[in-house]
Design a protein around this motif. Structure first.
Motif, mmCIF file in Angstrom:
data_model
loop_
_atom_site.group_PDB
_atom_site.id
_atom_site.type_symbol
_atom_site.label_atom_id
_atom_site.label_comp_id
_atom_site.label_asym_id
_atom_site.label_seq_id
_atom_site.Cartn_x
_atom_site.Cartn_y
_atom_site.Cartn_z
ATOM 1 N N ARG A 171 -32.802 116.093 -6.176
ATOM 2 C CA ARG A 171 -31.925 116.543 -7.101
ATOM 3 C C ARG A 171 -32.312 117.605 -7.806
ATOM 4 O O ARG A 171 -31.762 118.735 -8.421
ATOM 5 C CB ARG A 171 -31.323 115.449 -8.056
ATOM 6 C CG ARG A 171 -30.606 114.486 -7.271
ATOM 7 C CD ARG A 171 -29.832 113.310 -8.244
ATOM 8 N NE ARG A 171 -29.260 112.329 -7.491
ATOM 9 C CZ ARG A 171 -28.012 112.585 -7.220
ATOM 10 N NH1 ARG A 171 -27.180 113.635 -7.432
ATOM 11 N NH2 ARG A 171 -27.145 111.730 -6.598
ATOM 12 N N LYS A 172 -33.661 117.674 -8.230
ATOM 13 C CA LYS A 172 -34.590 118.710 -9.144
ATOM 14 C C LYS A 172 -34.441 120.143 -8.164
ATOM 15 O O LYS A 172 -34.593 121.246 -8.759
ATOM 16 C CB LYS A 172 -35.872 118.159 -9.261
ATOM 17 C CG LYS A 172 -36.686 119.245 -10.344
ATOM 18 C CD LYS A 172 -38.026 118.574 -10.579
ATOM 19 C CE LYS A 172 -38.559 119.596 -11.613
ATOM 20 N NZ LYS A 172 -39.976 118.907 -11.772
ATOM 21 N N SER A 173 -34.595 119.996 -6.945
ATOM 22 C CA SER A 173 -34.779 121.104 -6.023
ATOM 23 C C SER A 173 -33.451 121.882 -5.985
ATOM 24 O O SER A 173 -33.489 122.875 -5.862
ATOM 25 C CB SER A 173 -35.313 120.750 -4.774
ATOM 26 O OG SER A 173 -34.549 119.831 -4.207
ATOM 27 N N VAL A 174 -32.441 121.275 -6.370
ATOM 28 C CA VAL A 174 -30.893 121.712 -5.827
ATOM 29 C C VAL A 174 -30.860 122.673 -7.010
ATOM 30 O O VAL A 174 -30.972 122.134 -8.398
ATOM 31 C CB VAL A 174 -30.052 120.589 -5.713
ATOM 32 C CG1 VAL A 174 -28.662 121.370 -5.553
ATOM 33 C CG2 VAL A 174 -30.350 119.877 -4.518
ATOM 34 N N LYS A 175 -30.606 123.849 -6.929
ATOM 35 C CA LYS A 175 -30.306 124.586 -8.157
ATOM 36 C C LYS A 175 -28.738 124.249 -8.690
ATOM 37 O O LYS A 175 -27.885 123.549 -8.120
ATOM 38 C CB LYS A 175 -30.262 126.095 -7.671
ATOM 39 C CG LYS A 175 -31.636 126.531 -7.285
ATOM 40 C CD LYS A 175 -31.860 128.108 -6.722
ATOM 41 C CE LYS A 175 -33.330 128.562 -6.383
ATOM 42 N NZ LYS A 175 -33.258 129.913 -5.919
ATOM 43 N N GLU A 176 -28.498 124.911 -10.018
ATOM 44 C CA GLU A 176 -27.347 124.695 -10.400
ATOM 45 C C GLU A 176 -25.994 125.266 -9.743
ATOM 46 O O GLU A 176 -26.312 126.478 -9.447
ATOM 47 C CB GLU A 176 -27.308 125.070 -11.941
ATOM 48 C CG GLU A 176 -25.944 124.726 -12.695
ATOM 49 C CD GLU A 176 -26.085 125.491 -14.293
ATOM 50 O OE1 GLU A 176 -25.172 125.027 -14.711
ATOM 51 O OE2 GLU A 176 -27.173 125.816 -14.522
ATOM 52 N N GLY A 177 -25.037 124.461 -9.558
ATOM 53 C CA GLY A 177 -24.040 124.949 -8.692
ATOM 54 C C GLY A 177 -24.168 124.874 -7.285
ATOM 55 O O GLY A 177 -23.189 125.295 -6.433
ATOM 56 N N GLN A 178 -25.407 124.247 -6.762
ATOM 57 C CA GLN A 178 -25.428 124.378 -5.278
ATOM 58 C C GLN A 178 -25.458 122.785 -4.976
ATOM 59 O O GLN A 178 -25.465 121.833 -5.703
ATOM 60 C CB GLN A 178 -26.958 124.803 -4.942
ATOM 61 C CG GLN A 178 -26.765 126.217 -4.906
ATOM 62 C CD GLN A 178 -25.825 127.019 -4.169
ATOM 63 O OE1 GLN A 178 -25.586 126.639 -3.113
ATOM 64 N NE2 GLN A 178 -25.079 127.942 -4.711
ATOM 65 N N THR A 179 -25.208 122.336 -3.700
ATOM 66 C CA THR A 179 -25.295 121.126 -3.117
ATOM 67 C C THR A 179 -26.634 120.647 -2.499
ATOM 68 O O THR A 179 -26.949 119.337 -2.654
ATOM 69 C CB THR A 179 -24.155 120.651 -2.329
ATOM 70 O OG1 THR A 179 -22.816 120.973 -2.991
ATOM 71 C CG2 THR A 179 -23.961 119.191 -1.884
ATOM 72 N N VAL A 180 -27.411 121.614 -1.470
ATOM 73 C CA VAL A 180 -28.419 121.171 -0.851
ATOM 74 C C VAL A 180 -29.225 122.339 -1.322
ATOM 75 O O VAL A 180 -28.964 123.423 -2.022
ATOM 76 C CB VAL A 180 -27.947 121.313 0.475
ATOM 77 C CG1 VAL A 180 -27.236 120.046 0.806
ATOM 78 C CG2 VAL A 180 -27.482 122.680 1.038
ATOM 79 N N SER A 181 -30.678 122.269 -1.016
ATOM 80 C CA SER A 181 -31.540 122.975 -1.293
ATOM 81 C C SER A 181 -32.525 123.278 0.077
ATOM 82 O O SER A 181 -32.861 122.113 0.778
ATOM 83 C CB SER A 181 -32.487 122.486 -2.604
ATOM 84 O OG SER A 181 -33.596 123.391 -2.565
ATOM 85 N N PRO A 182 -33.109 124.444 0.310
ATOM 86 C CA PRO A 182 -33.990 124.663 1.358
ATOM 87 C C PRO A 182 -35.281 124.391 1.114
ATOM 88 O O PRO A 182 -36.166 124.490 1.784
ATOM 89 C CB PRO A 182 -33.734 126.185 1.564
ATOM 90 C CG PRO A 182 -33.629 126.839 0.379
ATOM 91 C CD PRO A 182 -32.674 125.583 -0.310
ATOM 92 N N GLU A 183 -35.716 123.998 -0.305
ATOM 93 C CA GLU A 183 -37.327 123.764 -0.620
ATOM 94 C C GLU A 183 -37.297 122.178 0.061
ATOM 95 O O GLU A 183 -36.810 121.224 -0.100
ATOM 96 C CB GLU A 183 -37.081 123.527 -2.222
ATOM 97 C CG GLU A 183 -37.067 124.622 -2.775
ATOM 98 C CD GLU A 183 -37.162 124.660 -4.415
ATOM 99 O OE1 GLU A 183 -37.674 123.578 -4.765
ATOM 100 O OE2 GLU A 183 -36.672 125.491 -5.324
ATOM 101 N N THR A 184 -38.598 122.350 0.522
ATOM 102 C CA THR A 184 -39.259 121.054 1.435
ATOM 103 C C THR A 184 -40.025 120.113 0.520
ATOM 104 O O THR A 184 -40.762 120.605 -0.277
ATOM 105 C CB THR A 184 -40.024 121.585 2.493
ATOM 106 O OG1 THR A 184 -39.254 122.441 3.272
ATOM 107 C CG2 THR A 184 -40.609 120.340 3.511
#
Length: 966
Positions: free
Chosen positions: A374-387
């Motif tokens: 949840r911390k890796s997901v930016k505001e307004g997004q659902t998923v994140s590419p950060e590993t």
């Protein structure tokens, strides 16, 4: 020993031949018994004393290759012949006795020769005691650490293993029966072809016989399959038991190794070295078309298809957060699996170990993973590419690197961002487009295969299926729901999908409850496949089922891909390193390669040196700067609000009273605060001055933004001590109350201070008046400047007001209303329209200049007034109370400067240094801040060089370890 080619033999060898036999052929020496040859050489050496005996090692390779022939004796008659015949018995006895001694000598000589030969061969071998260090210590300590007798007793007996083996006699009988059956069917068919149309009754009896035979054949085949399955399950249980015992033994060995019983330096495992390379590559922004093509296992699948469950079964722990139909995997999770003594998990950027054998640690690990996602997901997004990088160790775990990706979705639901579907596709493609990535495609077996999205995506990225492994999950539900089990067979044989794969597997990941343990899931999976008709009917092969076989196959494929591609990737990074080093040599030949962190440390040291240099400022320098700046800050208030109003009074008593009141008000409200502001500004200016001076000493311009940011942030955080303001107020109040000038030098200093102040104010006033009235006649004639209409009006007003001041030199500071009217009418009479406000404004500046001029004349008169001051101006028309006022102000400035200097050097400089250190520490921990403040191609080039070198070195270390493991 005789010479080579000689025809003479030794006596010992002659006796071995018959005496009365004519020899027609030559007997080779090599065909004699070895002992006889050795004795032959010994006697030969005695017969030839001139030649030294040969060494024992060369005796078997003598040049005597043939035994010399004995010359034949004549058989002619005569006395000699009769004598020879009469003594043949005696000669025979003598020779028999000689033969006894020869045999005894041969035995003794042969034993001695054999012993000496053995000693010579023994000496030829090297001393192996010098190489015992090659064998690890734990090999010699196995007998101490393990009870081998106990281990041997724990292994199954031969009788138990024999019981597990199939009954070969029964299998032979069944195969014999099948062979006879097939042969009988063949003969029956041939007879049917040879004969004509048989009778009806015969045909019916033949058909009934065939049906009976077919039914019995089917029963036999079923029995064989059941027996084969039972045998396979028995072996599987035996294998699992042995693996469990092996796991326990490995755990014991690794635990003892961890305790340091061998006192060796613990080296990183092969998979840990490889994982470190992948971690560095994930943070590396590749340039020069150098891409990360190192292998890893990419786990893809539709949402809720069981990806996470499969990964947990491979990792042997429930480590991921779970939800019912909800998207839980919001970012890629890289899991490095390796073998270790304890079943633990650890994040790459943390030192905490989670014990996977404890439920509370498992819950904490799942919670931590969810928080990181949840911390890796930016505001307004659902998923994140950060590993998110995680390592799992435990006994019996297959070594590999897996990446769990967010599940592929077909529809964006409420609460998701609009681009969620495209983002998941782009993340999945980014990992799968790596030509060396192994794609673990997860398909839900409980839903229709036509609803799958991931198979089309995998087919696009790997159309030939050279690096794809297909996994069908929830096979238990699939078998229960599907009316045609053959559909599962089509899936695992690759006939239902257009997607191709290296292998196909079917697994069961539990009953769907989040509370199930890994062991219970394994038991359920084993029980299901034991009783499943899919395996019993041959629709699934034994090697295609269970997550255990899947993990073994994936691990083998992973390491095969690693061995095939890692050296090629190392060469690619080597070429990239050469390009970057060439660019650096061409652009920055005299500079060291410092990356962003190293540059930050260098700038940090420089800034701290500049702060420390503030303590080297002399007290005189501090006080002179503080006194000068403080007077510049308060001089306007002193002249306009204290001196000028008091000077308008008519007598000295009123002047002193007004001055005391105004000084008291000023000290209580404004003066201490102004003094502290001046002190803080002086500290900042000195700090900036030292930084500027240091900059001139070959300082790098790349630090300018960082130093400015550190200075601003330190100033913002710095707060002056409030107690210092209260103490400073008391000191200033006491200084201003003192009116006693003790000596003439103080009096002269006060007059000089007053004169300089009044002259500066007069100069400023003249400048203001010049701007109001415009250029004078000289400037108009020589500089070709003209007055504006407003300046012309101002000039006429000034001239009229100057005539008024000449008439009334003791005029007050303000014009009366009738005087303003008179001036306006006089100007209107000359054709100049003027506003009363403009008249008052012009009068203020003119009267100020007039007053300052009179004050300067009075200041010159007071130069000799110290004598009258000591007598309190008794019997004197000269009053110099204004000089006393300026002395009080001057003394207050000196005392305030001294107090502020002490506070600066003793307290504030140290507090500023502390603030600077805190700011530098905060900036050092903020990577984004450092990227903003230390920028440029030089920095980026050094960063790339460091990363590429680190990647290349770790790849080379990994390749070396990989070759050693081979």
């Amino acid at each position: 020993m005789l010479r080579a080619g000689s025809v003479v033999t030794c006596i010992a060898c002659k006796t071995l031949l018959p005496s009365r036999m004519g020899v027609k052929f030559r007997v080779p020496l090599q065909k004699l018994h070895p002992l006889s040859r050795a004795i032959h050489h010994r006697y030969s050496a005695n017969n030839n004393p001139q030649r030294p005996p040969h060494c024992s090692a060369a005796r078997h390779y003598t040049s005597l290759s043939r035994l010399p022939m004995r010359p034949p004796k004549s058989r002619s008659g005569g006395h000699g012949y009769q004598q020879h015949r009469s003594f043949w018995v005696a000669r025979l006895a003598a020779r028999l006795l000689k033969l006894r001694y020869i045999l005894l000598g041969s035995a003794v000589g042969g034993g001695y020769t054999a012993k000496k030969t053995y000693d010579e061969w023994k000496d030829m071998f090297p001393d192996m005691s010098q190489y015992t260090w090659i064998v690890p210590d734990f090999v010699w300590e196995l007998s101490e650490n393990f009870d081998l007798d106990k281990l041997a007793s724990a292994l199954p007996e031969l009788e138990e293993i024999a019981k597990l083996l199939p009954d070969m006699e029964k299998i032979g009988e069944n195969f014999t029966f099948l062979k006879s059956l097939l042969s009988s069917e063949t003969t029956g068919e041939s007879t049917l072809r040879a004969t004509d149309i048989p009778p009806t009754s015969a045909a019916m009896s033949d058909s009934s016989d065939k049906q009976f035979k077919k039914s019995s054949d089917k029963e036999k085949v079923d029995q064989l399959q059941e027996e084969l399955l039972r045998t396979q399950l028995k072996y599987q249980r035996l294998l699992e038991r042995l693996e469990k015992e092996n796991k326990e033994l490995k755990k014991v060995v690794l635990q003892k190794d961890d305790k340091g019983i061998h006192q060796r330096k613990v080296k990183k495992s092969l998979i840990d070295l490889y994982s470190e390379v992948l971690d560095i590559l994930s943070d590396y922004d590749s340039n020069y078309n150098t891409q990360d093509h190192l292998p890893r296992v990419v786990v893809v699948g539709d949402q809720s298809a069981g990806k996470t469950s499969v990964l947990e079964m491979i990792a042997q722990a429930r480590i991921f957060p779970r939800g019912s139909g909800e998207m839980m995997t919001r970012s890629p999770v890289k899991v490095t699996l390796s073998e270790g003594p304890h079943h633990v998990a650890m994040f790459k950027d943390s030192t905490r170990e989670f014990d996977l054998g404890k439920e509370e640690d498992l819950a904490a690990l799942r919670h931590e993973i969810e928080l990181r996602m949840r911390k890796s997901v930016k505001e307004g997004q659902t998923v994140s590419p950060e590993t998110i990088s995680l390592s799992v160790k435990g006994p019996g775990i297959q070594r590999m690197v897996l990446v769990d990706l967010p599940g592929v979705i077909s529809t964006v639901t409420t609460g998701m961002s609009a681009d969620t579907k495209e983002t998941i596709f782009s993340i999945s493609k980014a990992y799968m487009q790596n030509p060396n990535a192994i794609i673990l495609c997860i398909q839900d077996g409980s839903v229709d295969a036509e609803r799958s999205i991931v198979t089309d995506l995998v087919s696009q990225m790997d159309p030939q299926g050279k690096r794809t492994i297909f996994v069908l999950t929830k096979v238990d539900l699939a078998e229960k729901n599907l009316a045609s089990p053959s559909r599962i067979q089509q899936i695992v044989e690759g006939k239902l999908f257009p997607m191709k794969a290296l292998g196909y597997f079917a697994v069961v990941t539990g009953k769907g409850s989040s509370n199930e343990s890994i062991d219970s899931i394994k038991d359920y999976e084993e029980d299901f496949f034991q009783s499943s008709r899919l395996l019993r009917d041959g629709m699934l092969k034994a090697h295609q089922v269970t997550t255990k076989n899947l993990s073994l196959a994936v691990s083998d494929c992973f390491w095969k891909m690693v061995r095939e591609s890692v050296e090629q990737q190392a060469d690619a990074f080597k070429a990239s390193r050469f390009n970057l080093e060439t660019e650096w040599k061409n652009n920055y030949p005299r500079l060291r390669e410092l990356d962003r962190n190293e540059l930050y440390e260098k700038a940090k040291n420089e800034i701290l040196d500049e702060v420390i240099s503030l303590s080297q400022v002399t007290p005189q320098h501090w006080e002179s700067i503080l006194q000068k700046k403080l007077w510049e800050r308060v001089s306007t208030h002193v002249i306009e609000n204290i001196y000028l109003p008091a000077a308008q009074t008519m007598n000295s008593g009123t002047f002193n009273t007004t001055v005391d009141i105004k000084l008291k008000q000023w000290t209580d409200k404004q003066l201490p605060h102004k003094a502290l502001e001046v002190a803080w500004e002086t500290l900042q200016e000195e700090f900036a001055r030292f930084m500027a001076e240091y900059k001139g000493k070959d300082q790098d311009d790349i630090f300018d933004k960082l130093k400015e940011a550190v200075k601003d942030e330190s100033v913002k955080r710095h707060k002056w001590n409030e107690r210092a303001m209260d103490s400073l107020r008391v000191i200033q109040h006491n200084a201003l109350e003192d009116r006693s000038i003790t000596d003439k030098p103080q009096w002269d200093a006060a007059i000089q201070f007053m004169e300089e102040t009044l002259q500066a104010r007069l100069k400023d006033t003249d400048s203001v008046i010049a701007d109001m009235v415009g250029p004078d006649w000289k400037q108009r004639w020589f500089s070709w400047k003209n007055r504006t209409p407003e300046q012309h009006i101002r000039n006429e007003t000034k001239n009229e007001l100057e005539r008024l001041l000449k008439l009334h030199e003791d005029h007050t500071a303000y014009l009366a209303n009738d005087e303003v009217t008179t001036v306006r009418k006089n100007l209107e009479g000359r054709g100049v329209e003027v506003d009363p406000i403009l008249i008052k404004d012009t009068w203020h500046q003119l009267y100020r200049r007039h007053f300052l001029q009179k004050a300067l004349l009075h200041c010159n008169l007071c130069r000799r007034g110290f004598y009258y001051y000591q007598r309190h101006f008794v019997d004197s028309e000269l009053e110099c109370n204004d000089v006393v006022l300026f002395w009080r102000i001057q003394r207050m400035l000196a005392i305030t400067a001294n107090t502020l200097r002490q506070q600066l050097t003793n307290t504030e400089v140290r507090r500023l240094e502390k603030n600077v250190k805190e700011v530098l520490e905060d900036f050092g921990e903020d990577t984004e801040k450092k990227v903003q403040l230390i920028t440029g191609r030089r920095v980026q080039l050094a960063e790339d060089l460091k990363k590429v070198r680190e990647i290349q070195e770790k790849l080379e270390a990994f390749i070396e370890a990989l070759h050693k493991e081979k």
